[in-house]
Design a protein around this motif. Sequence first.
Motif: not given
Length: 233
Positions: A3-11
């Motif tokens: 699985i390639d997550v297409p975004h960074a996880w917001p903080r």
Amino acid sequence: MRIDVPHAWPRDEAGALALQDRLRPLADHRGPGPQRPRYVAGLDVAYGGGHGAAEDIVAAAVVVLDAATLAPVDRATATARAGFPYVPGLFAFRELPVLIEALRGLTVTPDLLLCDGQGLAHPRRFGLACHLGVVTGLPAAGVAKTPFTGTYDPEALGEERGASVPLVDAGETVGRVLRTRSGVRPVYVSTGHGIDLDTACRHVLALSPSYRLPETTRLADRLSRERLTSWGA
């Protein structure tokens, strides 16, 4: 499973809201979904350290069942500290990163993901099941124990297994209230991605032959609690 997550996880909350707005149009709520899935996965998390605390431990579990026999064929777990604050409506950002890690541990790719949470039945129409489906590209739906948004007519809901009524929010049908056992409290089904509501409810009912909750949810819940206990041992 890759699985390639297409975004960074917001903080923070602003970043999470912006990401939901960007991804929401990508969720497909009209299916057709897998009509005869071979493998169905249940996903759930357990919290440790005081629910809502900044340092919550999140233990995620995925259990894959043979859709015909309901026998488990694969399972995986992951544990992490929550990297996002406790904000109603944004729980996905606390749970998804570790759920994705658990999914990556599978050797079998499911045809359908059923999570303990909401999909379209969410104030911003982008619950955990929607985000999960969009990120993985797999059909996904939410099966919740309680409603998060929306109302229904309880008098219109029959007592027999299979009875259902629409769950409506602001004039929009966002899910379905489904009775999986006669005379027992219903569950709340909503689409996440790549599946329509009729198909999602049909699968939830088939996966619930003996209990209120589908076997996918029951086994994933048990495994996530076991993972949390062993992590703290």
